[in-house]
Write an enzyme that holds these catalytic residues in place. Structure first.
Site, short mmCIF file in Angstrom:
data_model
loop_
_atom_site.label_atom_id
_atom_site.label_comp_id
_atom_site.label_asym_id
_atom_site.label_seq_id
_atom_site.Cartn_x
_atom_site.Cartn_y
_atom_site.Cartn_z
N ARG A 174 0.86 -1.21 0.00
CA ARG A 174 0.00 0.00 0.00
C ARG A 174 0.89 1.25 0.00
O ARG A 174 0.60 2.25 -0.66
CB ARG A 174 -0.96 -0.01 1.20
N TYR A 221 -16.37 16.42 -15.98
CA TYR A 221 -16.85 15.03 -16.09
C TYR A 221 -17.89 14.75 -14.97
O TYR A 221 -17.65 15.11 -13.81
CB TYR A 221 -15.64 14.09 -15.97
N ASP A 233 -7.12 18.16 -15.02
CA ASP A 233 -7.47 16.83 -15.51
C ASP A 233 -7.07 16.77 -16.98
O ASP A 233 -7.69 17.42 -17.83
CB ASP A 233 -8.99 16.60 -15.33
N LYS A 235 -7.99 5.62 -19.77
CA LYS A 235 -8.22 6.12 -21.13
C LYS A 235 -6.95 5.95 -21.99
O LYS A 235 -6.49 4.85 -22.16
CB LYS A 235 -8.70 7.56 -21.06
C1 LIG Z 1 -12.12 13.52 -17.90
C2 LIG Z 1 -12.30 12.37 -16.96
N1 LIG Z 1 -11.79 12.47 -15.72
C3 LIG Z 1 -11.93 11.46 -14.82
C4 LIG Z 1 -12.59 10.29 -15.15
C5 LIG Z 1 -12.74 9.21 -14.13
O1 LIG Z 1 -11.88 8.17 -14.42
P1 LIG Z 1 -12.15 6.62 -14.01
O2 LIG Z 1 -13.33 6.17 -14.81
O3 LIG Z 1 -10.87 5.94 -14.36
O4 LIG Z 1 -12.42 6.59 -12.55
C6 LIG Z 1 -13.13 10.16 -16.43
C7 LIG Z 1 -13.86 8.93 -16.81
O5 LIG Z 1 -14.50 8.87 -17.82
C8 LIG Z 1 -12.97 11.22 -17.35
O6 LIG Z 1 -13.48 11.15 -18.60
#
Ligand SMILES: Cc1ncc(COP(=O)(O)O)c(C=O)c1O
Length: 382
Positions: free
Chosen positions: A49, A101, A173, A198
């Protein structure tokens, strides 16, 4: 050795041969615990961890790709965002991009603000409003650029200048572009966040997230969150992301080529009302995209009118898959209002502009002619 270029870093940063065996791939250390060398001494790791040799390699790679000081891998993108805001305290003020998001908004609305953190969503295009909104208790400005799914950009450099003048940190992000196309730390950001699910993983076979800090204090901060809250990425997932990173530059070129071709095709189609793609010259922030990004990426959204039309389109696609997520080698289409942004109320969606006919596309790396042919036949069925 001179500073290495991005494609070289993608193959080699954190991915040196295994010193024990010479294996050219990073070994997957499936060990929860490590034998200690004495009381309070170890060979670098004690419990997974807190740290794991495979995770260390990925975290080194991520820091190198984003030009940061330290990388921190989490079990999902949302776990990374949770870790980002975990150090906030009751009474702190958090400012966030307003059409962020949906999962980020769900976390902030349903949990974070109930911890006594003051939450404010802002359209980051309005820099004067952003500046006026910063208060003595503002701790963090969390920016998503481009946004999901409307592809609205935020001027990272300008936002950082405003924030830093008031001692406020900025996190970005960077999921939609990946470090191949945008490096927020080089533009002044303090922290970069990724859903590695992604483009970084790139093959739709894992879930993960990351934070990349720009200063030693971020390393201490996020190591502590990893150890204390425990949302760490598994060694096998770290391996998958490391493997994905090696082809990231090549994949992003192919993604980008398809993104541009599909955006151009859709922008002239009579059944499409509006295409949101910063690579199109008529996108209101096309010039900003050209200055802060190294490409336009392969994410776009378009408006097809009524939800019924969106349903017909999604039923008709054959090569594109009707699925959430993005950034994999296969092309995906999704109805934003009922998938990624289902967590928002109708009023919240209307406020940010996510209408019932918005379809988001993630272009994979197939041949662009086949993608366009599929879209053409699906639009004919609407
Ligand atoms: C721009 C963005 N940030 C964060 C996330 C969250 O990521 P995760 O699905 O890996 O938890 C997503 C998921 O689609 C996203 O598109």
């Amino acid at each position: 050795m001179p500073d290495q270029k991005f494609a070289t870093l993608a193959v080699h940063a954190g991915q040196e041969p295994d010193p024990l065996t010479g294996a050219v791939n990073v070994p997957v250390y499936l060990s929860s615990t490590f034998e200690l060398t004495g009381i309070g001494t170890d060979k670098g790791w004690d419990y997974s961890r807190a740290g794991n040799p495979t995770r260390d390699r990925l975290e080194t790679a991520l820091a190198a790709l984003e030009g940061g000081f330290s990388g921190h891998a989490f079990t999902s993108g949302m776990a990374a965002i949770s870790a980002l805001v975990a150090p906030l305290r009751a009474g702190d003020h958090l400012i966030c991009t307003h059409n962020v998001y949906g999962g980020t908004a769900r976390l902030f609305n349903l949990y974070i603000q109930h911890y006594g953190i003051e939450l404010q969503y802002l359209d980051m295009r309005d820099l004067a409003k952003l500046e006026a909104s910063i208060k003595p208790n503002t701790r963090l400005i969390h920016v998503e650029t481009p946004t999901n799914p409307l592809m609205v950009l935020a001027d990272i450099k300008a936002i950082c200048e405003i924030a830093h003048a008031r001692g406020v940190e900025v996190s970005v992000d960077n999921t939609f572009l990946s470090p191949a196309l945008q490096n927020p730390i080089a533009l002044g950001a303090d922290i970069v966040m990724h859903s590695t699910t992604k483009f970084l993983n790139g093959h739709s076979d894992g879930i993960g997230g990351a934070l990349i800090g720009s200063r030693p204090e971020h390393k201490d901060r996020f190591l502590l969150v990893q150890k204390a809250a425990g949302g760490i990425m598994s060694p096998f997932e770290c391996y998958l992301v490391l493997r994905g990173i090696r082809t990231l530059p090549l994949r992003m070129k192919a993604h980008e080529e398809n993104g541009r071709a599909v955006a151009e095709f859709l922008s002239t189609h009579p059944k499409v009302k509006r295409v949101n793609y910063p690579g199109l010259p008529d996108h209101p922030q096309h010039e900003l995209a050209k200055t802060q990004q190294r490409g336009f990426g392969s994410m776009l959204s378009f408006d097809i009118g009524k939800q019924e039309a969106a349903g017909k389109f999604l039923a008709a696609i054959k090569l594109f898959l009707n699925a959430e997520s993005l950034g994999g080698v296969e092309s995906l289409a999704s109805h934003s209002a009922t998938t990624t942004h289902a967590a928002l109320s109708d009023a919240e969606r209307a406020e940010v502009g996510i209408t019932e006919g918005i379809i988001r596309l993630s272009m994979g790396i197939e041949d662009k002619d086949d993608l366009i042919a599929d879209l053409e036949q699906a639009l004919a069925a609407v």
